[in-house]
Design a protein around this motif. Sequence first.
Motif, PDB file in Angstrom:
ATOM      1  N   VAL A  94       1.105  10.413  -3.808  1.00 45.11           N
ATOM      2  CA  VAL A  94       0.553   9.147  -5.051  1.00 45.11           C
ATOM      3  C   VAL A  94       0.248   8.399  -4.110  1.00 45.11           C
ATOM      4  CG1 VAL A  94       2.366   7.234  -6.412  1.00 45.11           C
ATOM      5  CG2 VAL A  94       2.899   9.995  -6.634  1.00 45.11           C
ATOM      6  N   THR A  95      -0.643   7.387  -3.897  1.00 44.44           N
ATOM      7  CA  THR A  95      -1.551   6.632  -2.941  1.00 44.44           C
ATOM      8  C   THR A  95      -2.079   5.553  -4.798  1.00 44.44           C
ATOM      9  OG1 THR A  95      -2.372   8.431  -2.159  1.00 44.44           O
ATOM     10  CG2 THR A  95      -3.079   5.896  -2.265  1.00 44.44           C
ATOM     11  N   PHE A  96      -1.392   3.995  -4.382  1.00 44.90           N
ATOM     12  CA  PHE A  96      -1.845   2.742  -5.147  1.00 44.90           C
ATOM     13  C   PHE A  96      -1.593   1.780  -4.240  1.00 44.90           C
ATOM     14  CE2 PHE A  96       2.058   3.593  -6.451  1.00 44.90           C
ATOM     15  CZ  PHE A  96       2.660   2.091  -5.950  1.00 44.90           C
ATOM     16  N   SER A  97      -2.480   0.610  -4.530  1.00 46.25           N
ATOM     17  CA  SER A  97      -2.236  -0.711  -3.353  1.00 46.25           C
ATOM     18  C   SER A  97      -2.209  -1.950  -4.510  1.00 46.25           C
ATOM     19  CB  SER A  97      -3.598  -0.960  -2.526  1.00 46.25           C
ATOM     20  OG  SER A  97      -4.702  -1.435  -3.196  1.00 46.25           O
ATOM     21  N   VAL A  98      -1.281  -2.498  -4.093  1.00 46.91           N
ATOM     22  CA  VAL A  98      -1.453  -3.662  -5.244  1.00 46.91           C
ATOM     23  C   VAL A  98      -1.234  -5.189  -4.325  1.00 46.91           C
ATOM     24  CG1 VAL A  98       0.400  -4.797  -6.599  1.00 46.91           C
ATOM     25  CG2 VAL A  98       0.752  -2.525  -5.879  1.00 46.91           C
ATOM     26  N   ALA A  99      -1.961  -6.517  -4.459  1.00 49.22           N
ATOM     27  CA  ALA A  99      -2.837  -6.933  -4.094  1.00 49.22           C
ATOM     28  C   ALA A  99      -1.504  -8.109  -4.180  1.00 49.22           C
ATOM     29  CB  ALA A  99      -4.147  -8.167  -5.117  1.00 49.22           C
ATOM     30  N   PRO A 100      -1.346  -9.117  -2.828  1.00 47.30           N
ATOM     31  CA  PRO A 100      -0.558 -10.096  -2.906  1.00 47.30           C
ATOM     32  C   PRO A 100      -0.280 -10.938  -4.201  1.00 47.30           C
ATOM     33  CG  PRO A 100      -1.679 -10.319  -1.050  1.00 47.30           C
ATOM     34  CD  PRO A 100      -2.042  -9.450  -1.940  1.00 47.30           C
ATOM     35  N   GLY A 101       0.865 -11.184  -4.555  1.00 44.61           N
ATOM     36  CA  GLY A 101       1.578 -11.713  -5.979  1.00 44.61           C
ATOM     37  C   GLY A 101       1.071 -11.524  -7.401  1.00 44.61           C
ATOM     38  N   GLU A 102       0.521 -10.280  -7.145  1.00 44.08           N
ATOM     39  CA  GLU A 102       0.158  -8.817  -8.732  1.00 44.08           C
ATOM     40  C   GLU A 102       0.882  -8.392  -9.194  1.00 44.08           C
ATOM     41  OE1 GLU A 102      -3.305  -5.701  -9.662  1.00 44.08           O
ATOM     42  OE2 GLU A 102      -2.422  -5.852  -7.607  1.00 44.08           O
ATOM     43  N   CYS A 103       0.965  -8.258 -10.362  1.00 43.17           N
ATOM     44  CA  CYS A 103       2.253  -6.936 -11.677  1.00 43.17           C
ATOM     45  C   CYS A 103       1.382  -5.944 -11.353  1.00 43.17           C
ATOM     46  CB  CYS A 103       2.882  -8.146 -12.267  1.00 43.17           C
ATOM     47  SG  CYS A 103       4.034  -6.892 -13.166  1.00 43.17           S
ATOM     48  N   PHE A 104       2.125  -5.574 -11.041  1.00 41.09           N
ATOM     49  CA  PHE A 104       1.233  -3.704 -10.754  1.00 41.09           C
ATOM     50  C   PHE A 104       2.057  -2.513 -11.943  1.00 41.09           C
ATOM     51  CE2 PHE A 104       0.211  -0.091  -9.812  1.00 41.09           C
ATOM     52  CZ  PHE A 104      -0.715   0.563  -9.846  1.00 41.09           C
ATOM     53  N   GLY A 105       1.974  -2.119 -13.112  1.00 43.15           N
ATOM     54  CA  GLY A 105       2.636  -1.643 -13.660  1.00 43.15           C
ATOM     55  C   GLY A 105       2.207   0.320 -13.704  1.00 43.15           C
ATOM     56  N   GLU A 122       1.286  -1.249  -0.025  1.00 43.66           N
ATOM     57  CA  GLU A 122       0.035  -0.202  -0.511  1.00 43.66           C
ATOM     58  C   GLU A 122       1.049   1.259   0.066  1.00 43.66           C
ATOM     59  OE1 GLU A 122      -3.530   0.434   1.844  1.00 43.66           O
ATOM     60  OE2 GLU A 122      -3.285  -1.626   3.482  1.00 43.66           O
ATOM     61  N   VAL A 123       1.341   2.019  -0.567  1.00 42.27           N
ATOM     62  CA  VAL A 123       1.396   3.339  -1.305  1.00 42.27           C
ATOM     63  C   VAL A 123       0.629   4.204  -0.575  1.00 42.27           C
ATOM     64  CG1 VAL A 123       3.182   4.332  -2.293  1.00 42.27           C
ATOM     65  CG2 VAL A 123       3.014   2.835  -2.499  1.00 42.27           C
ATOM     66  N   ARG A 124       0.854   4.974   0.528  1.00 43.55           N
ATOM     67  CA  ARG A 124      -0.310   6.262   1.011  1.00 43.55           C
ATOM     68  C   ARG A 124       0.498   7.945   1.265  1.00 43.55           C
ATOM     69  NH1 ARG A 124      -2.680   3.003   6.216  1.00 43.55           N
ATOM     70  NH2 ARG A 124      -3.208   1.418   5.207  1.00 43.55           N
ATOM     71  N   ASP A 125      -0.019   8.539   0.273  1.00 42.94           N
ATOM     72  CA  ASP A 125      -0.244   9.747   0.298  1.00 42.94           C
ATOM     73  C   ASP A 125       1.781  10.079   0.334  1.00 42.94           C
ATOM     74  OD1 ASP A 125      -2.701  10.264  -0.287  1.00 42.94           O
ATOM     75  OD2 ASP A 125      -2.239   9.915   2.363  1.00 42.94           O
ATOM     76  N   VAL A 126       1.687   9.416  -0.888  1.00 40.91           N
ATOM     77  CA  VAL A 126       3.662   9.350  -0.880  1.00 40.91           C
ATOM     78  C   VAL A 126       4.209  10.495  -1.507  1.00 40.91           C
ATOM     79  CG1 VAL A 126       5.781   8.379  -1.446  1.00 40.91           C
ATOM     80  CG2 VAL A 126       4.440   7.676   0.057  1.00 40.91           C
ATOM     81  N   SER A 127       5.085  11.158  -1.542  1.00 39.52           N
ATOM     82  CA  SER A 127       4.834  13.324  -1.651  1.00 39.52           C
ATOM     83  C   SER A 127       6.634  13.708  -1.739  1.00 39.52           C
ATOM     84  CB  SER A 127       3.937  14.074  -1.024  1.00 39.52           C
ATOM     85  OG  SER A 127       3.775  15.278  -1.574  1.00 39.52           O
ATOM     86  N   ILE A 128       7.309  13.992  -2.542  1.00 38.56           N
ATOM     87  CA  ILE A 128       8.454  14.550  -1.873  1.00 38.56           C
ATOM     88  C   ILE A 128       8.545  16.114  -2.550  1.00 38.56           C
ATOM     89  CG2 ILE A 128      10.460  15.036  -3.187  1.00 38.56           C
ATOM     90  CD1 ILE A 128      10.828  11.995  -3.081  1.00 38.56           C
ATOM     91  N   THR A 129       9.318  16.336  -2.132  1.00 42.49           N
ATOM     92  CA  THR A 129       9.462  18.116  -2.378  1.00 42.49           C
ATOM     93  C   THR A 129      10.839  18.967  -2.280  1.00 42.49           C
ATOM     94  OG1 THR A 129       7.414  18.616  -0.971  1.00 42.49           O
ATOM     95  CG2 THR A 129       9.104  20.744  -1.739  1.00 42.49           C
ATOM     96  N   PHE A 130      11.257  19.187  -3.348  1.00 40.23           N
ATOM     97  CA  PHE A 130      12.532  19.265  -2.761  1.00 40.23           C
ATOM     98  C   PHE A 130      13.369  21.166  -3.265  1.00 40.23           C
ATOM     99  CE2 PHE A 130      13.753  15.657  -6.072  1.00 40.23           C
ATOM    100  CZ  PHE A 130      14.147  15.251  -4.682  1.00 40.23           C
ATOM    101  N   GLY A 131      14.092  21.382  -2.003  1.00 40.17           N
ATOM    102  CA  GLY A 131      13.764  22.986  -1.688  1.00 40.17           C
ATOM    103  C   GLY A 131      13.107  23.149  -0.548  1.00 40.17           C
ATOM    104  N   SER A 132      13.039  24.827  -0.256  1.00 44.44           N
ATOM    105  CA  SER A 132      11.568  25.104   0.409  1.00 44.44           C
ATOM    106  C   SER A 132      11.796  26.371   0.157  1.00 44.44           C
ATOM    107  CB  SER A 132      12.681  24.472   2.443  1.00 44.44           C
ATOM    108  OG  SER A 132      13.469  25.344   2.220  1.00 44.44           O
ATOM    109  N   GLY A 133      10.391  26.733   0.956  1.00 42.54           N
ATOM    110  CA  GLY A 133       9.762  28.427   0.892  1.00 42.54           C
ATOM    111  C   GLY A 133       9.323  28.676  -0.936  1.00 42.54           C
ATOM    112  N   PRO A 134       9.715  29.983  -1.916  1.00 42.45           N
ATOM    113  CA  PRO A 134       9.389  29.702  -2.082  1.00 42.45           C
ATOM    114  C   PRO A 134       9.762  29.157  -3.888  1.00 42.45           C
ATOM    115  CG  PRO A 134      10.136  31.737  -1.933  1.00 42.45           C
ATOM    116  CD  PRO A 134      10.247  30.670  -0.040  1.00 42.45           C
ATOM    117  N   THR A 135      11.205  28.717  -3.338  1.00 45.44           N
ATOM    118  CA  THR A 135      11.366  27.804  -4.795  1.00 45.44           C
ATOM    119  C   THR A 135      11.353  26.074  -4.556  1.00 45.44           C
ATOM    120  OG1 THR A 135      13.865  27.516  -3.346  1.00 45.44           O
ATOM    121  CG2 THR A 135      13.498  29.643  -4.598  1.00 45.44           C
ATOM    122  N   ALA A 136       9.940  26.269  -3.356  1.00 41.42           N
ATOM    123  CA  ALA A 136      10.676  24.683  -3.655  1.00 41.42           C
ATOM    124  C   ALA A 136       9.140  23.917  -4.869  1.00 41.42           C
ATOM    125  CB  ALA A 136       9.643  24.568  -2.215  1.00 41.42           C
TER     126      ALA A 136
END
Length: 253
Positions: free
Chosen positions: A27-38, A6-20
């Motif tokens: 990003v949110t998605f889930s993958v079942a056991p044994g599934e191939c997810f693209g 389970e990928v829940r609300d994964v977020s990345i921000t580079f930098g800070s302030g007005p230049t961030a």
Amino acid sequence: MSVSIEVRDVSITFGSGPTAVKVLPTVTFSVAPGECFGLVGESGSGKSTVLRCISMLTDIWTGDVLIGGRSVRDMPLIERCRTLQMVFQDPYGSLHPRQSVRTVLNEPLVIHKLGDREERIRKAITDVGLPVSFLDRFPHQLSGGQRQRVAIARALILEPSLLLLDEPTSALDVSVQAEILNLLQRLREERGFTYIMVTHDLAVVDHMCDRFAVMLRGEITEVLPREAIPGNQATHAYARELIGASLEYEGSH
């Protein structure tokens, strides 16, 4: 062997302030056991970044990733490496040029203090369709496809439940691509692996994946079943355009 993700609300921000700069908004998605997810999308859409977050190769993200219900952040490094492994895009860059195949495969066993090393090494190399005699070869003595098989053997030797595949065939010739994809398909059927596969090639998705997410500028526009590809059943404009372009390309070849 299979494990859910389970990928829940994964977020990345580079930098800070007005230049961030937000590289992954959420990003949110889930993958079942044994599934191939693209994960598909154009270059720079954030596909490989998602894999780097799941594997903790990048740890500056917010949100959570659960593997079998456990947060990757709570897993000790050794356990995480036993649970998930990654196969990289470049079979040339991911192997040490001065290490024999035997050394490449032995190293994870030493780090994880596993016994029966010779037996494990021989099984790993034959499982990916290479002869035992290749153990004494060096990367420059192998073709691109053979190197990628060694990289897959290295990922398999710790018997993980989850394999993260970052464009595992894009650096290879077309004929070799099919061999590697068939190998990955066979291993999944035999071992019940869960796969998350990053690719820009919808033909690969059609061959390998049960479902796939279309990414654009760090966000998932739509998650679709593989069956949505032939008739282009996407509803999001970008996803429709991507699938349409792929079908047109396939049709012209």
